[in-house]
Design a protein around this motif. Structure first.
Motif, PDB file in Angstrom:
ATOM      1  N   UNK A  23      30.808  39.320   8.102  1.00 53.75           N
ATOM      2  CA  UNK A  23      30.952  39.563   6.661  1.00 53.75           C
ATOM      3  C   UNK A  23      30.442  40.953   6.310  1.00 53.75           C
ATOM      4  N   UNK A  24      29.270  41.294   6.891  1.00 48.07           N
ATOM      5  CA  UNK A  24      28.679  42.606   6.587  1.00 48.07           C
ATOM      6  C   UNK A  24      29.588  43.724   7.083  1.00 48.07           C
ATOM      7  N   UNK A  25      30.158  43.559   8.293  1.00 51.72           N
ATOM      8  CA  UNK A  25      31.062  44.580   8.823  1.00 51.72           C
ATOM      9  C   UNK A  25      32.252  44.779   7.894  1.00 51.72           C
ATOM     10  N   UNK A  26      32.856  43.666   7.460  1.00 52.08           N
ATOM     11  CA  UNK A  26      34.009  43.756   6.566  1.00 52.08           C
ATOM     12  C   UNK A  26      33.607  44.429   5.255  1.00 52.08           C
ATOM     13  N   UNK A  27      32.448  44.035   4.740  1.00 59.92           N
ATOM     14  CA  UNK A  27      31.955  44.586   3.477  1.00 59.92           C
ATOM     15  C   UNK A  27      31.718  46.091   3.601  1.00 59.92           C
ATOM     16  N   UNK A  28      31.149  46.503   4.760  1.00 60.66           N
ATOM     17  CA  UNK A  28      30.900  47.932   4.991  1.00 60.66           C
ATOM     18  C   UNK A  28      32.204  48.714   5.013  1.00 60.66           C
ATOM     19  N   UNK A 262      42.720  47.813   3.218  1.00 58.81           N
ATOM     20  CA  UNK A 262      42.005  46.980   2.258  1.00 58.81           C
ATOM     21  C   UNK A 262      42.422  45.516   2.362  1.00 58.81           C
ATOM     22  N   UNK A 263      43.731  45.295   2.505  1.00 60.47           N
ATOM     23  CA  UNK A 263      44.229  43.918   2.571  1.00 60.47           C
ATOM     24  C   UNK A 263      43.614  43.174   3.757  1.00 60.47           C
ATOM     25  N   UNK A 264      43.621  43.844   4.926  1.00 58.26           N
ATOM     26  CA  UNK A 264      43.064  43.217   6.128  1.00 58.26           C
ATOM     27  C   UNK A 264      41.578  42.942   5.954  1.00 58.26           C
ATOM     28  N   UNK A 265      40.859  43.960   5.457  1.00 56.95           N
ATOM     29  CA  UNK A 265      39.408  43.824   5.329  1.00 56.95           C
ATOM     30  C   UNK A 265      39.044  42.727   4.330  1.00 56.95           C
ATOM     31  N   UNK A 266      39.779  42.657   3.228  1.00 56.25           N
ATOM     32  CA  UNK A 266      39.481  41.638   2.213  1.00 56.25           C
ATOM     33  C   UNK A 266      39.773  40.241   2.734  1.00 56.25           C
ATOM     34  N   UNK A 267      40.891  40.120   3.469  1.00 55.57           N
ATOM     35  CA  UNK A 267      41.225  38.823   4.049  1.00 55.57           C
ATOM     36  C   UNK A 267      40.134  38.380   5.010  1.00 55.57           C
TER      37      UNK A 267
END
Lengths: 296, 463
Positions: A23-28, A262-267
């Motif tokens: 989650x943190x990686x995606x958030x970063x 953004x789409x990938x990271x948000x998913x």
């Protein structure tokens, strides 16, 4: 399988930690808009990013160089145009003076205007961009054409020319030395004018006719210079276009390589969030079902 | 004798269930104790007495209290701890080096090279412009600064890892002396036929902690004492005796600590090359391989830059007619020492002829062309290509260790879970056992009451 309490805690905590890390990686990635920030994020892409950034810097620098060169070349081109007009005007005056109907006094009067134009030509030949004369070769720290005694003009620049980098291993000359444009090549235009002045003031009709001939040579010489400058301007323009296209392509590539989708990271974030919640909920359920609850 | 026997049987049941309840209580109490292995009481029948018509039972006894342990899983867990220790140490050391390559954010040496050559182009384009020259000189100084900073960061990282090496050696010696102490206690306890469950758990924890720091193998003798080896058969613990590791500053390696083994006689010998895994291995790998290789790559880059730029710069002429001037200090040919020596911007040798100043830029163009030149010392690639290879290789190494670490963590979790499955305490199970033993205790008490009542009946017959 026998299930111990430690096992329940251990595996749940391990799963929660791993989920949270993702989650943190995606958030970063979402916050920084950067998919690749460190070499280990994607080593091969990272090496490529360094080279692409370097190529981008090169292209941007070439465009900067070209911008500088274009300013010089445009001023040189304009100056040559005005020089051509000036020579045309002198030729008109010389033709008028060469007419049988023009008196000696008339020729002296014409000489006065020609002298004005002679001085004006010195000014044109000394044209500067940002404090640097355009027709001085590389001796750009002083006006190249200096009026001496009488109507004599001496060239104090040099015959060197300056080139700038405009592309991969490509340089383009951006300076036409003054001794090539004004005082050299086919004819010395200042000498031509000076000789014409002598003929006018000496009421020397034959001299005036020689002068007209040399003015035609001067026109041809300036035309040649105009052609050269035009070719330089074209080359700069082409190089600019190429660099522009390459630069845009590189920016596109870099953005593809390093930016967060953004789409990938948000998913991914959503997915991990759901997993985290599910694990947390099942964890409390598991610990609710203990024998301890029923022994009262 | 009938009634006395019943009393004895009741007594044996009472004592045994009390013991069983104690074991259950001990298990419940240690549910969260790290390294604790669940204990099980084994009950068996007492020796029967001969009688008529046949043998008659004499009650129950607690035969043994044993740990639930799968020694295969324990071994795997230990070797997993060793791997985990290695990848953890090298992974975090390398993660701390990654900010050196800030190129994705336009920092770092790659970006510095771009700025340097860009500013040089500006000088080439407008050689008489003093402000372009000033910018170039400051970009060159900044580039040298970036090299210096990277070199310092690498040295600092090396020192900090060296400190951790020393700390780890201390930890190893502390753990080995702990293990040898426990060896003595276990042998003493077990010589009288006891099973030293809790001491063995404690030694298991110390052994795992030791394994995390240095790869070990161990054998247990008949008395229950362990001999622990590291490296290639270097005994760290030999029953009650320990052999120390010592950190000795190695002058041939910048005074960094060499890991040596003190056999008790003669001078300690180096075992650094034969350590296969564990934290020490991870630290030594980064300290003695990753960092020196980065240092030497950056030194090669700096050295070539200094040599090439100086060589070409000396051929040109400055605005003041100066020539044969070095741009970088010729002595500074490492990343740590590279420095700009030219201070007067007029002396930047853009011109290829003395008469060509100020507008001649031919030498500056050649200097700027160094950017696209392939150099043999880099393996025929350019400055940027060489630098990108350094960054890429470092990134691959870091990524490799990180993915190893992640895989090892998952494996370790699985093994831990397997261990817990065998050796962990299950509260449900213990509570059920507790109920069972409680009922047995109640029944045994009842038996004694009945025996008492039987006595009463017999005694009352006398009246």
């Amino acid at each position: 399988m026998r299930v111990s309490d430690q096992q329940l805690y251990g595996s749940t905590i391990g799963n929660l930690q791993r989920t949270k890390e993702r989650m943190v990686t995606a958030q970063e990635q979402i916050a920084s808009q950067q998919r690749i920030a460190k070499p280990s994020d994607d080593p091969s892409i990272f090496g490529q990013v360094i080279l692409d950034k370097s190529a981008l810097a090169d292209n941007d620098q070439w465009m900067r160089n070209i911008q500088f060169g274009t300013a010089r070349v445009a001023v040189a081109d304009q100056t040559l145009g005005e020089t051509q007009n000036l020579i045309g005007r002198v030729r008109e005056l010389a033709v008028q003076a060469g007419s049988d109907t023009t008196s000696a006094q008339g020729r002296v009067t014409i000489a006065q205007e020609v002298r004005q134009l002679h001085r004006q030509l010195i000014q044109l030949a000394n044209t500067e961009v940002a404090g640097q004369p355009v027709f001085a070769g590389t001796k750009t720290n002083a006006p190249p054409f200096v009026l001496g005694t009488g109507d004599t003009v001496s060239y104090q620049g040099n015959s060197e020319s300056q080139s700038i980098a405009v592309g991969p291993n490509q340089t383009t000359q951006i300076v036409l030395p003054g001794d090539q444009v004004f005082t050299g090549g086919t004819t010395n235009i200042f000498d031509d004018l000076s000789n014409l002045l002598t003929a006018l003031e000496g009421n020397n009709k034959a001299g005036i006719e020689v002068g007209i001939g040399s003015l035609d040579q001067a026109t041809a010489q300036i035309s040649l210079a105009q052609g050269q400058i035009g070719a330089i301007a074209n080359r700069l323009d082409t190089a600019q276009g190429t660099s522009q296209v390459v630069s845009e392509a590189l920016q596109h590539v870099l953005s593809d390589q390093t930016s967060t989708d953004l789409a990938t990271a948000l998913t991914e974030l959503q997915l991990q969030e759901t997993a985290y919640q599910a694990t947390s909920q099942t964890f409390t359920r598991l610990f609710d079902s203990s024998l301890l609850k029923f022994l009262r | 004798m009938g009634i006395t026997r019943l009393l004895d049987i009741g007594k044996s049941a009472l004592f045994t269930t009390q013991q069983a309840i104690s074991v259950t209580g001990h298990n419940i109490a240690n549910v969260d104790t790290p390294g604790y292995s669940r204990q099980q009481i084994t009950l068996s029948e007492n020796v029967p007495q001969d009688g008529s018509p046949g043998q008659i039972g004499t009650g129950v006894q607690a035969e043994s209290i044993r740990r639930s342990l799968d020694s295969f899983v324990e071994d795997q867990l230990l070797s997993s701890r060793e791997q985990l220790g290695q990848f953890n140490a090298s992974g975090s050391a390398m993660a701390r080096l990654e900010p050196l390559f800030g190129d994705a954010n336009n920092q770092g040496i790659g970006a510095g090279l771009n700025d340097f050559f860009g500013a040089l182009q500006d000088v080439a384009t407008n050689p008489s412009d003093l402000s372009a020259r000033t910018v170039f000189l400051s970009k060159a100084t900044a580039l040298a600064g970036q090299f210096n900073q990277s070199a310092q960061a690498l040295t600092a990282a090396q020192q900090s890892i060296d400190h951790q090496v020393g700390q780890t050696i201390t930890d190893v010696n502390r753990l080995t002396s702990q293990i040898s102490g426990l060896n003595t206690k276990i042998a003493a306890a077990e010589s009288s036929g006891q099973q030293a469950n809790d001491l063995r758990d404690e030694r298991g924890v110390a052994l795992a902690d030791l394994g995390e720091r240095i790869e070990i193998s161990s054998i247990e003798d008949a008395t229950g004492q362990l001999t622990v080896f590291a490296g290639r058969g270097h005994a760290l613990v030999d029953k009650e005796r320990t052999y120390q590791l010592v950190g000795v500053p190695d002058l041939s390696n910048n005074g960094l600590l060499d890991v040596r083994y003190d056999a008790g006689a003669g001078s300690p010998t180096s075992i650094a090359p034969v350590i296969q895994s564990g934290r020490l291995k991870g630290l030594l790998d980064v300290r003695d391989q990753t960092i020196p290789s980065l240092q030497s790559s950056l030194d090669t880059l700096a050295s070539e830059l200094v040599t090439q730029v100086n060589q070409q710069h000396r051929l040109g002429f400055g605005l003041d007619g100066s020539t044969n001037q070095n741009f970088f200090a010729p002595a500074g040919t490492t990343a740590g020492t590279i420095a700009v020596s030219l201070s007067n911007v007029r002396q930047i040798a853009a011109s290829s002829t003395v008469g060509g100043v100020p507008g001649n830029n031919a030498n500056a163009l050649v200097l700027a062309g160094l950017r696209t030149t392939d150099f043999a010392s880099f393996g025929d690639v350019t400055f940027q290509e060489y630098y990108s290879t350094i960054a890429g290789n470092f990134g691959s190494a870091t990524q490799g260790i990180q993915s190893n670490l992640q895989a090892q963590q998952v494996l370790h979790d699985q093994l831990t879970s397997q261990r817990s499955s065998v050796s962990g305490v299950s509260m449900d199970e213990e509570l059920a056992n507790l109920l069972q033993y409680q009922r047995s205790f109640e029944a045994a008490s009842r038996m004694i009451v009945v025996a008492d009542e039987l006595f009463q009946s017999i005694l009352s017959m006398k009246r």
